[in-house]
Design a protein around this motif. Structure first.
Motif: not given
Length: 105
Positions: A41-60
Motif C-alpha cells: 500500500h506504499g509508505t504511509n499508505g500512499k500507493a504508487q499512481d497507477g497501482s492496482a492496490v488502493v491507497s490507505l492514506a486518508g481513508m475513514p
C-alpha cells in the motif's frame, strides 16, 4: 537539605518526561504496525499512481476497520489480505486504521 519546592518540581518534570516518552513509544509501535502495510500500500499508505492496490492514506477509520474485519472473517475475498488480517488483533487493527485515517491523501 533541598527545598520541598525543588523536589516537587523535579518529580513533576520527571513525570512529564515519562508521560511524553510513553506516548512516543506507543506512537512508534503504531507506526511500526502500519509500516507492515507499506510493501503493497506504499509508505504511509500512499500507493504508487497507477497501482492496482488502493491507497490507505486518508481513508475513514471505520471503513478500514470494516474491511479488515471482512478480510479476517473471510466475507471479503482477497489474495493475501485474508491471511494478513488474521495476524492482527482487533485493537491493532483499530490502531492501524487510525494511523492511516490521519494521513494526508
Amino acid at each position: 537539605m533541598k527545598s520541598p519546592v525543588l523536589i516537587l518540581t523535579a518529580l513533576l518534570a520527571a513525570n512529564l518526561h515519562l508521560s511524553a516518552q510513553a506516548q512516543t513509544v506507543q506512537d512508534l509501535n503504531i507506526r511500526s504496525l502500519a509500516a507492515t502495510c507499506a510493501n503493497c500500500h506504499g509508505t504511509n499508505g500512499k500507493a504508487q499512481d497507477g497501482s492496482a492496490v488502493v491507497s490507505l492514506a486518508g481513508m475513514p477509520k471505520d471503513y478500514i476497520v470494516a474491511q479488515m474485519a471482512a478480510f479476517k472473517n473471510g466475507t471479503r475475498s482477497a489474495t493475501v489480505m485474508h491471511q494478513l488480517a488474521k495476524g492482527y488483533s482487533d485493537a491493532q487493527i483499530e490502531q492501524i486504521a487510525g494511523y492511516f485515517a490521519a494521513q494526508k491523501k
